[in-house]
Structure formats: C-alpha cells, structure tokens
Design a protein around this motif. Sequence first.
Motif, PDB file in Angstrom:
ATOM      1  N   THR A  77      47.892  48.892  25.135  1.00 33.79           N
ATOM      2  CA  THR A  77      47.683  48.477  26.524  1.00 33.79           C
ATOM      3  C   THR A  77      46.201  48.350  26.872  1.00 33.79           C
ATOM      4  OG1 THR A  77      47.912  50.762  27.249  1.00 33.79           O
ATOM      5  CG2 THR A  77      49.892  49.399  27.331  1.00 33.79           C
ATOM      6  N   ARG A  78      45.530  47.548  26.103  1.00 30.16           N
ATOM      7  CA  ARG A  78      44.151  47.158  26.407  1.00 30.16           C
ATOM      8  C   ARG A  78      43.923  45.783  25.771  1.00 30.16           C
ATOM      9  NH1 ARG A  78      43.298  51.197  22.432  1.00 30.16           N
ATOM     10  NH2 ARG A  78      42.360  50.331  20.570  1.00 30.16           N
ATOM     11  N   SER A  87      46.066  41.527  28.998  1.00 27.48           N
ATOM     12  CA  SER A  87      45.550  42.896  29.073  1.00 27.48           C
ATOM     13  C   SER A  87      46.178  43.797  28.022  1.00 27.48           C
ATOM     14  CB  SER A  87      45.832  43.491  30.457  1.00 27.48           C
ATOM     15  OG  SER A  87      45.220  42.717  31.444  1.00 27.48           O
ATOM     16  N   TYR A  88      46.800  43.215  27.045  1.00 33.56           N
ATOM     17  CA  TYR A  88      47.446  43.972  25.976  1.00 33.56           C
ATOM     18  C   TYR A  88      47.348  43.179  24.685  1.00 33.56           C
ATOM     19  CZ  TYR A  88      51.479  40.856  26.566  1.00 33.56           C
ATOM     20  OH  TYR A  88      52.296  39.760  26.632  1.00 33.56           O
ATOM     21  N   HIS A 115      54.318  43.755  33.883  1.00 30.83           N
ATOM     22  CA  HIS A 115      54.932  45.083  33.935  1.00 30.83           C
ATOM     23  C   HIS A 115      54.285  46.054  32.948  1.00 30.83           C
ATOM     24  CE1 HIS A 115      58.094  43.671  36.613  1.00 30.83           C
ATOM     25  NE2 HIS A 115      58.001  42.536  35.927  1.00 30.83           N
ATOM     26  N   ASP A 117      52.144  48.344  33.284  1.00 30.87           N
ATOM     27  CA  ASP A 117      52.067  49.741  33.733  1.00 30.87           C
ATOM     28  C   ASP A 117      53.384  50.494  33.509  1.00 30.87           C
ATOM     29  OD1 ASP A 117      53.244  48.114  35.709  1.00 30.87           O
ATOM     30  OD2 ASP A 117      52.704  49.514  37.300  1.00 30.87           O
ATOM     31  N   GLU A 118      54.476  49.784  33.279  1.00 27.25           N
ATOM     32  CA  GLU A 118      55.776  50.412  33.023  1.00 27.25           C
ATOM     33  C   GLU A 118      56.096  50.515  31.528  1.00 27.25           C
ATOM     34  OE1 GLU A 118      58.782  48.295  35.309  1.00 27.25           O
ATOM     35  OE2 GLU A 118      57.187  47.641  36.659  1.00 27.25           O
TER      36      GLU A 118
END
Length: 143
Positions: A77-78, A87-88, A115, A117-118
């Motif tokens: 997740t970066r 962003s991933y 999504h 963040d989930e």
Amino acid sequence: MHHVLTKIMAVLAALATLSVATPTPAQAAVAAYFVMTDITRENFVVQLTDPAKIQHARDLISGTTTDKPHVFGRIITRPAPYNPHWSYQLNPDTVSFFDVAIEVCDATIPYVQDHLDEAGGAFLPGLVWCPWTSRLVREISAP
C-alpha cells in the motif's frame, strides 16, 4: 596520531563492508515491467524479477501460451516509481499467474485504489489481489 589512524581504519572497514554488501548490477536481479489492464481498461504496471515468470509474461504477450493469463500477488500500500498513477503496487516477490481464483481477492484496478484503506481486512484479505479480468498487454522498458 593513534586516534587518526584508528578513524582511518574504521572508514576503510566501513567502505569494505559497503562494497561487499552492495550488489553490482550483474549480481542484482534483472527486473522486467509489464502493463496489465482489466475490464475497466485502466493500466497498471507490474514488476517481475523471477526469470521464469518474466518468460511466462512474455509468452502471454506474444501468444505463445494462453495458460494462466491472469495476474495475482500481494499488494503493497504505497506507490512505486514505475507505477505513478496508483497508490499501491504488487510485491514483485509474490506476483504469479492463474486461470481461476476465489472471489474474495477479485477487484478491478480502480476499485483497489478507491478502497485501499480497507485492503487487508474483509476486502482483499492478506492483501492478496487476483483481478479476474486482468491481462498483460505489453512489456515496457525500465523506468
């Protein structure tokens, strides 16, 4: 004088360690980059470092094989420099290919972004992503 000599020896030892610990370009794994798309027609770049997987990806693109045409792996997740629109990224050490996968890891490229963040909970448990409509479309040069 002893103090200066001790510092010089320490610097030389550190440089020797650095030169041994840092792989040369010939020792480093050669990465290959492939553009993946899905039903949304968005593009996502996948980095591969395993020679067998690189060859499988090239065989998919050339039409030499149709086996295991879809991409899966564990997301990080970066963002990655080679994939600036997202962003991933997919962890290159976990990328592989599949024919059929379970539904819990299926999501489109933009849905993962929306999504993120989930991810890792009920959505993409273990951060494993297996977009069912994924396919490689081309190889690109290293960024």
